[in-house]
Scaffold this active site. Sequence first.
Site, mmCIF file in Angstrom:
data_model
loop_
_atom_site.group_PDB
_atom_site.id
_atom_site.type_symbol
_atom_site.label_atom_id
_atom_site.label_comp_id
_atom_site.label_asym_id
_atom_site.label_seq_id
_atom_site.Cartn_x
_atom_site.Cartn_y
_atom_site.Cartn_z
ATOM 1 N N LYS A 1 14.173 8.071 2.146
ATOM 2 C CA LYS A 1 12.785 7.960 1.684
ATOM 3 C C LYS A 1 12.018 6.964 2.575
ATOM 4 O O LYS A 1 10.874 7.205 2.955
ATOM 5 C CB LYS A 1 12.755 7.542 0.203
ATOM 6 C CG LYS A 1 13.230 8.674 -0.703
ATOM 7 C CD LYS A 1 13.629 8.248 -2.099
ATOM 8 C CE LYS A 1 14.261 9.431 -2.843
ATOM 9 N NZ LYS A 1 14.809 9.087 -4.162
ATOM 10 N N GLN B 1 15.218 3.603 -7.656
ATOM 11 C CA GLN B 1 16.224 4.632 -7.411
ATOM 12 C C GLN B 1 17.132 4.810 -8.628
ATOM 13 O O GLN B 1 17.704 3.857 -9.133
ATOM 14 C CB GLN B 1 17.056 4.270 -6.158
ATOM 15 C CG GLN B 1 18.067 5.331 -5.761
ATOM 16 C CD GLN B 1 17.452 6.680 -5.405
ATOM 17 O OE1 GLN B 1 16.437 6.762 -4.709
ATOM 18 N NE2 GLN B 1 18.053 7.764 -5.883
ATOM 19 N N ASP C 1 6.766 8.496 -8.182
ATOM 20 C CA ASP C 1 7.958 9.325 -8.366
ATOM 21 C C ASP C 1 7.907 10.051 -9.719
ATOM 22 O O ASP C 1 8.808 10.820 -10.046
ATOM 23 C CB ASP C 1 9.205 8.422 -8.292
ATOM 24 C CG ASP C 1 10.467 9.191 -7.914
ATOM 25 O OD1 ASP C 1 10.339 10.250 -7.268
ATOM 26 O OD2 ASP C 1 11.572 8.737 -8.261
#
Length: 280
Positions: free
Chosen positions: A55, A99, A122
Amino acid sequence: MKPLILDGKTLASASEGEITKRVKRLIEDLGGKKPVLATILVGQDPASATYVRMKGNACGRVGMDSRRIELDGSTTTVELLAEIDKLNKDESVQGILLQHPVPNQIDEKACFDRISAAKDVDGVTSLGFGMMAMGLDAYGSATPGGIMRLLTHYKVDCTGKRAVVVGRSAILGKPMAMMLLNANATVTICHSKSKNLAEEVSRAEILVGAVGRPEFIKSDWLSEGTVVVDAGYHPGGTGDVEIEPALDRISAYTPVPGGVGPMTINTLILQTLEAAEKSI
Ligand code: NAP
């Protein structure tokens, strides 16, 4: 006839070109300041570390900065919440990625929900999910968001289609089902307590595999003409769907790798850019 390949790698790469141009314009508008995606990695899980690195690399390719925050595996919920609070307040950061998964002692849901809606690029907060489900302006979860972009690009019309999503996780199965519903599909969600899974899958005109088990969805469950989206990824390049024996029957599929994965990262980057554009 050979099925259409829903090529996420090529689409993501083309999209990066477009994003790069927009980032360049934005940096000019910001007087030279680059948009920033902050990534938080808790612990040493090698797969998670790889995802975070990928990412960060994607940010670099389009001209954005990424700020890596790496926390010890023994971090507590309170410590992680404090870290998220700092990033929420930091005006130089436009997007925050925590994450998944975090170590067991951490309340992941509470930490996801602490991310401010404006920086939830996200699409992991309950608020963002609710707004997306209601069809309001919010960043959707990046993986299903990327899948919808892929379907749109390849002109897979969801209207009136029977869509079956196997998996109901908060980051994938559930938002996927809502996005398909918002695109006017008739949606069935299957999970570990579902009965007659093979029969449910066989009714799918659009099938999304989001189970997390290699080749769990068998090729003989798939019907003629089905569009198969495989979100799974397992070592050796297998997905959640046993696709090979069904290639003479289905109409389209996402390859593994090169289908859903690149679109997930690309959607995260695109949503970070959108957050940065909105912030000025
Ligand atoms: P997850 O949180 O483990 O959820 C798996 C889902 O599958 C659960 O809802 C579970 O049902 C369901 N399931 C498990 N066993 C089942 C069974 N026997 N029959 C029917 N359903 C069953 O996984 P996830 O995070 O959603 O990820 C799913 C897959 O997508 C994984 O392979 C993951 O690596 C992949 N993924 C890929 C990307 C990408 O960018 N390519 C991103 C995220 C995830 P219950 O709710 O009843 O337990």
